[in-house]
Write an enzyme that holds these catalytic residues in place. Sequence first.
Site, PDB file in Angstrom:
ATOM      1  N   TYR A  70      -8.356 -64.422 -47.527  1.00  0.00           N
ATOM      2  CA  TYR A  70      -7.642 -65.654 -47.851  1.00  0.00           C
ATOM      3  C   TYR A  70      -8.561 -66.838 -47.567  1.00  0.00           C
ATOM      4  O   TYR A  70      -9.201 -66.891 -46.510  1.00  0.00           O
ATOM      5  CB  TYR A  70      -6.384 -65.796 -47.004  1.00  0.00           C
ATOM      6  CG  TYR A  70      -5.322 -64.747 -47.257  1.00  0.00           C
ATOM      7  CD1 TYR A  70      -4.666 -64.678 -48.483  1.00  0.00           C
ATOM      8  CD2 TYR A  70      -4.957 -63.845 -46.261  1.00  0.00           C
ATOM      9  CE1 TYR A  70      -3.670 -63.729 -48.706  1.00  0.00           C
ATOM     10  CE2 TYR A  70      -3.963 -62.896 -46.473  1.00  0.00           C
ATOM     11  CZ  TYR A  70      -3.325 -62.844 -47.700  1.00  0.00           C
ATOM     12  OH  TYR A  70      -2.343 -61.901 -47.917  1.00  0.00           O
ATOM     13  N   PHE A  81      -4.941 -58.494 -46.926  1.00  0.00           N
ATOM     14  CA  PHE A  81      -3.535 -58.887 -47.086  1.00  0.00           C
ATOM     15  C   PHE A  81      -2.900 -59.429 -45.811  1.00  0.00           C
ATOM     16  O   PHE A  81      -1.764 -59.901 -45.836  1.00  0.00           O
ATOM     17  CB  PHE A  81      -2.681 -57.717 -47.622  1.00  0.00           C
ATOM     18  CG  PHE A  81      -3.049 -57.294 -49.010  1.00  0.00           C
ATOM     19  CD1 PHE A  81      -2.643 -58.035 -50.108  1.00  0.00           C
ATOM     20  CD2 PHE A  81      -3.811 -56.161 -49.222  1.00  0.00           C
ATOM     21  CE1 PHE A  81      -2.993 -57.650 -51.399  1.00  0.00           C
ATOM     22  CE2 PHE A  81      -4.166 -55.767 -50.506  1.00  0.00           C
ATOM     23  CZ  PHE A  81      -3.758 -56.506 -51.601  1.00  0.00           C
ATOM     24  N   HIS A 194      -0.806 -55.316 -59.012  1.00  0.00           N
ATOM     25  CA  HIS A 194      -1.052 -56.046 -57.766  1.00  0.00           C
ATOM     26  C   HIS A 194       0.240 -56.703 -57.291  1.00  0.00           C
ATOM     27  O   HIS A 194       1.092 -57.088 -58.101  1.00  0.00           O
ATOM     28  CB  HIS A 194      -2.121 -57.115 -58.023  1.00  0.00           C
ATOM     29  CG  HIS A 194      -2.702 -57.711 -56.795  1.00  0.00           C
ATOM     30  ND1 HIS A 194      -2.103 -58.765 -56.122  1.00  0.00           N
ATOM     31  CD2 HIS A 194      -3.831 -57.409 -56.101  1.00  0.00           C
ATOM     32  CE1 HIS A 194      -2.849 -59.073 -55.078  1.00  0.00           C
ATOM     33  NE2 HIS A 194      -3.895 -58.279 -55.036  1.00  0.00           N
TER      34      HIS A 194
END
Length: 231
Positions: A70, A81, A194
């Site tokens: 991220y 994630f 996804h």
Amino acid sequence: MADWSAELGSWEEVAASFLGESWCRALTERVKDAYQGEKPVYPPREDLFTALRLTPPEQVRCVILGQDPYPGEGQAHGLAFSVRPGVAIPRSLNNIYKELESDLGVPPAGTGSLTSWAEEGVLLLNNVLTVYGGEANSHKGWGWEEFTARLLLALQNQPRPIAFVLWGRGAQTKGEAAKITDSPYPRLVIESAHPSPLSARRGFFGSRPFSRVNRFLEEHGERPIRWAVER
């Protein structure tokens, strides 16, 4: 040259065969320069190899592949994630939690940290391990793709059942390149869309990856993964 050997734990034996190759030496220097530069780089340097530290190769039971960290400040901490405790849960992870509840009845966690999954033997590995702040996928092509593919390739020799969860075409292409099914030991590959809000309704929701992984492990005499996220 920057030396990552001491930071890789049990993965160092796996990486020893390529750490000295020219492409990897170039990668280590480029990453070192990036962390010393003016632009913020995520995850923080001390979290660069969190996934490898928490899930050594001899403990891997499931692999979930991500793209890159991220790019927002305070989010990435080295697990695909996952975000640090107390950080707002990203939309893709929120969709993962929705599917987990639908699949196994596990209510959404109040934290976005997936550390407990990593400790259960789930390798949460991004394709690319670093990113410039605010610039998603900005370290694509630096050499991380080869680095992580070599790690996955080494899992062929791990003598236990391993499930691979490949969400999205990028992860699926990575799995093909790493030849994850070329192993004499039991392997399961789960492919779907996804969990991103842009694609989750095109096959991610309803794919039931968590129960499928656990059923595979139990069929081969292994205990199931505890998917409930520790707070």
